[in-house]
Enzyme design. Sequence first.
Site, PDB file in Angstrom:
ATOM      1  N   LYS A 191       0.876  -1.183   0.000  1.00 38.68           N
ATOM      2  CA  LYS A 191       0.000   0.000   0.000  1.00 38.68           C
ATOM      3  C   LYS A 191       0.905   1.224   0.000  1.00 38.68           C
ATOM      4  O   LYS A 191       1.464   1.600   1.018  1.00 38.68           O
ATOM      5  CB  LYS A 191      -0.874  -0.026   1.270  1.00 38.68           C
ATOM      6  CG  LYS A 191      -2.228   0.647   1.150  1.00 38.68           C
ATOM      7  CD  LYS A 191      -2.190   2.129   0.852  1.00 38.68           C
ATOM      8  CE  LYS A 191      -1.914   2.996   2.052  1.00 38.68           C
ATOM      9  NZ  LYS A 191      -1.681   4.414   1.682  1.00 38.68           N
ATOM     10  N   GLU A 266       9.938   1.931  10.662  1.00 44.89           N
ATOM     11  CA  GLU A 266      10.967   2.957  10.415  1.00 44.89           C
ATOM     12  C   GLU A 266      10.239   4.292  10.454  1.00 44.89           C
ATOM     13  O   GLU A 266       9.468   4.616   9.538  1.00 44.89           O
ATOM     14  CB  GLU A 266      11.636   2.739   9.058  1.00 44.89           C
ATOM     15  CG  GLU A 266      12.499   1.486   9.049  1.00 44.89           C
ATOM     16  CD  GLU A 266      13.166   1.222   7.712  1.00 44.89           C
ATOM     17  OE1 GLU A 266      13.639   0.097   7.520  1.00 44.89           O
ATOM     18  OE2 GLU A 266      13.199   2.144   6.876  1.00 44.89           O
ATOM     19  N   CYS A 300      13.994  11.105   6.382  1.00 50.05           N
ATOM     20  CA  CYS A 300      13.936  10.705   7.790  1.00 50.05           C
ATOM     21  C   CYS A 300      15.288  10.877   8.474  1.00 50.05           C
ATOM     22  O   CYS A 300      15.352  11.164   9.658  1.00 50.05           O
ATOM     23  CB  CYS A 300      13.473   9.260   7.900  1.00 50.05           C
ATOM     24  SG  CYS A 300      14.499   8.135   6.953  1.00 50.05           S
ATOM     25  N   GLU A 397       9.372  17.136  14.309  1.00 47.55           N
ATOM     26  CA  GLU A 397       9.891  16.818  12.975  1.00 47.55           C
ATOM     27  C   GLU A 397       9.169  17.707  11.955  1.00 47.55           C
ATOM     28  O   GLU A 397       7.973  17.540  11.720  1.00 47.55           O
ATOM     29  CB  GLU A 397       9.648  15.333  12.655  1.00 47.55           C
ATOM     30  CG  GLU A 397      10.303  14.916  11.351  1.00 47.55           C
ATOM     31  CD  GLU A 397       9.990  13.475  10.951  1.00 47.55           C
ATOM     32  OE1 GLU A 397       8.822  13.060  11.045  1.00 47.55           O
ATOM     33  OE2 GLU A 397      10.922  12.776  10.517  1.00 47.55           O
TER      34      GLU A 397
HETATM   35  P1  NAD Z   1       2.485   8.693   7.237  1.00 49.95           P
HETATM   36  O1  NAD Z   1       2.694   7.947   8.504  1.00 49.95           O
HETATM   37  O2  NAD Z   1       1.486   9.773   7.215  1.00 49.95           O
HETATM   38  O3  NAD Z   1       2.065   7.702   6.058  1.00 49.95           O
HETATM   39  C1  NAD Z   1       2.863   6.581   5.713  1.00 49.95           C
HETATM   40  C2  NAD Z   1       1.971   5.514   5.129  1.00 49.95           C
HETATM   41  O4  NAD Z   1       1.093   5.041   6.144  1.00 49.95           O
HETATM   42  C3  NAD Z   1       1.077   5.991   3.983  1.00 49.95           C
HETATM   43  O5  NAD Z   1       1.037   4.971   2.995  1.00 49.95           O
HETATM   44  C4  NAD Z   1      -0.273   6.149   4.644  1.00 49.95           C
HETATM   45  O6  NAD Z   1      -1.341   5.991   3.763  1.00 49.95           O
HETATM   46  C5  NAD Z   1      -0.238   5.020   5.659  1.00 49.95           C
HETATM   47  N1  NAD Z   1      -1.149   5.175   6.797  1.00 49.95           N
HETATM   48  C6  NAD Z   1      -1.595   6.311   7.370  1.00 49.95           C
HETATM   49  N2  NAD Z   1      -2.436   6.025   8.395  1.00 49.95           N
HETATM   50  C7  NAD Z   1      -2.509   4.669   8.478  1.00 49.95           C
HETATM   51  C8  NAD Z   1      -3.205   3.765   9.334  1.00 49.95           C
HETATM   52  N3  NAD Z   1      -3.996   4.182  10.318  1.00 49.95           N
HETATM   53  N4  NAD Z   1      -3.038   2.435   9.134  1.00 49.95           N
HETATM   54  C9  NAD Z   1      -2.220   1.983   8.154  1.00 49.95           C
HETATM   55  N5  NAD Z   1      -1.554   2.791   7.301  1.00 49.95           N
HETATM   56  C10 NAD Z   1      -1.682   4.121   7.463  1.00 49.95           C
HETATM   57  O7  NAD Z   1       3.939   9.205   6.810  1.00 49.95           O
HETATM   58  P2  NAD Z   1       4.296  10.170   5.583  1.00 49.95           P
HETATM   59  O8  NAD Z   1       3.877  11.547   5.955  1.00 49.95           O
HETATM   60  O9  NAD Z   1       3.825   9.544   4.309  1.00 49.95           O
HETATM   61  O10 NAD Z   1       5.883  10.054   5.569  1.00 49.95           O
HETATM   62  C11 NAD Z   1       6.743  10.871   6.271  1.00 49.95           C
HETATM   63  C12 NAD Z   1       7.199  10.217   7.566  1.00 49.95           C
HETATM   64  O11 NAD Z   1       7.910   9.000   7.284  1.00 49.95           O
HETATM   65  C13 NAD Z   1       8.171  11.065   8.361  1.00 49.95           C
HETATM   66  O12 NAD Z   1       7.836  11.031   9.717  1.00 49.95           O
HETATM   67  C14 NAD Z   1       9.516  10.376   8.124  1.00 49.95           C
HETATM   68  O13 NAD Z   1      10.488  10.625   9.106  1.00 49.95           O
HETATM   69  C15 NAD Z   1       9.103   8.953   8.062  1.00 49.95           C
HETATM   70  N6  NAD Z   1      10.133   8.142   7.395  1.00 49.95           N
HETATM   71  C16 NAD Z   1      10.929   7.337   8.149  1.00 49.95           C
HETATM   72  C17 NAD Z   1      11.944   6.593   7.549  1.00 49.95           C
HETATM   73  C18 NAD Z   1      12.863   5.728   8.382  1.00 49.95           C
HETATM   74  O14 NAD Z   1      13.563   4.926   7.805  1.00 49.95           O
HETATM   75  N7  NAD Z   1      12.884   5.864   9.687  1.00 49.95           N
HETATM   76  C19 NAD Z   1      12.124   6.650   6.171  1.00 49.95           C
HETATM   77  C20 NAD Z   1      11.288   7.490   5.428  1.00 49.95           C
HETATM   78  C21 NAD Z   1      10.294   8.217   6.058  1.00 49.95           C
END
Ligand code: NAD
Length: 503
Positions: A191, A266, A300, A397
């Site tokens: 997804k 992550e 990230c 963040e």
């Molecule tokens: P997000 O958490 O909003 O969304 C990530 C994914 O989760 C999307 O596909 C979204 O549709 C899905 N999602 C949202 N709510 C959900 C739920 N209740 N159940 C299941 N899936 C759900 O994150 P974002 O804004 O897309 O990405 C940015 C974030 O990702 C930042 O916090 C960044 O630091 C983090 N990130 C971390 C790493 C790492 O390796 N630590 C790498 C890349 C990004």
Amino acid sequence: MSDLHANLATLAPILDRLRETGVMNRIAGQDCAARSGATFANHSPVDESHICDVAKSGAADIDAAAKAAKAAFPAWRDLPATQRKKILHAIADGIVARAEEIALAECWDTGQAIRFMSKAALRGADNFRFFADRAPAARDGQHLPSDTLMNVTTRLPIGPVGVITPWNTPFMLSTWKIAPALAAGCTVVHKPAEFSPVTARILMEIAEEAGLPPGVWNLVNGMGEDAGRALTEHPDIRAIAFVGESKTGSMIMKQGADTLKRVHFELGGKNPVIVFDDADFERALDAAIFMIYSLNGERCTSSSRLLVQQSIAPEFIARLTERVSTIRLGHPLDPQTEVGPLIHKVHFDKVCSYFDVARQDGATIAAGGSALNQPGHYVRPTLFTHATNDMRIAQEEIFGPVLTAIPFATEAEAVQIANDTAYGLTAYVWTNDLTRALRFTNSLEAGMIWVNSENVRHLPTPFGGVKASGIGRDGGDWSFEFYMEQKHVGFATGQHKIPRLGT
Ligand code: NAD
């Protein structure tokens, strides 16, 4: 590297095709619309133009995908690993062949600059090759003989898994999560993030063209709260590999509780770069700038807090301010561009809201602090100075091209500030004092630390964070640990005494 004009010309037919086909789901080797027929519109952050419509899936679509992944699992698990290896290498070849298309589409969909994205597809191919080569040894275990038994262990793939990815560098991150799952012998329901669905679909096409059997990898688009949620709750899905925000990770943990999901998270970061006065000034300056302003700061592992020793702080911050003001903000397909537009209006508003937060907290906006007055989500590279670590700009963040600089006096103070955050993903230390580097890295609360270096990823090393930055590690064998189950078998080596009950 081609110029903006040439890149736009190459992108045009790719966009025509996307507009025509939209982004459909792919389940059991078939294109499908969402069962409800619903779609959502995907817009480009570059100029807010419509790119394509995307399937807006729900629980019924996830159910079909999970069933397809379950049906495909036994054959994929039992396929000789050398054949899985061959298919994964063929996927890598397919990525290389379409690298330009992937790079251009990713830039248009996410706003990332082509100077960074041109390599992202190739990094994705490397991820497939790395795990392909390790597939034949993934099941290897240990021989742990005792007096009476020959004990052996092996690993088996856990089953169908769910992969949920975010919108920052979505192509690279999808390969990073999916390649080890397939190499381990798991089947996948992916997804992708709703803000950036385009390259996940290209990747899926490449995989099937490379010979991946139908149902081994299924793609379901949609919103986190419905498609994402249904995936985390589905009883046939054994584990969830998730990359995204910390608060989403916490929701997923709750959602997965009833079906006892194994989770790998992550998550977010507020990573410090700590510059001591004995550091190589110029290299530290280059790295500090690169690690927050590359990839639009939507990274990230970005070093979003600069901790600089007081004795060099005035000069370091003066030079930094000068440099940040010259970073080239512009069209992501222009090879000169260093920072492109932010992913989405929602995220743009969030990042811009911190300009007022900084002022209210009493920090100084030394560079940037405003958006371009034109269509698209362009935010000027921004530097906050005169900040303290208790300010929101130092704790939250922001996930944009925004750096918060905080001076420190002593090593003890530096470690205290560095660790005074909910997160613990990465840290970067600049010093030429070896003993201090050893002492300091030992005290830092972070999953990954680089000394006198920017983030240079080496695939065999563990990738992940502590505290609110995650659970579990990727990379090397750590990825297989997540996607596989240990199995122990004890073989009696003789007639050892078995306790006898009854007569
Ligand atoms: P997000 O958490 O909003 O969304 C990530 C994914 O989760 C999307 O596909 C979204 O549709 C899905 N999602 C949202 N709510 C959900 C739920 N209740 N159940 C299941 N899936 C759900 O994150 P974002 O804004 O897309 O990405 C940015 C974030 O990702 C930042 O916090 C960044 O630091 C983090 N990130 C971390 C790493 C790492 O390796 N630590 C790498 C890349 C990004």
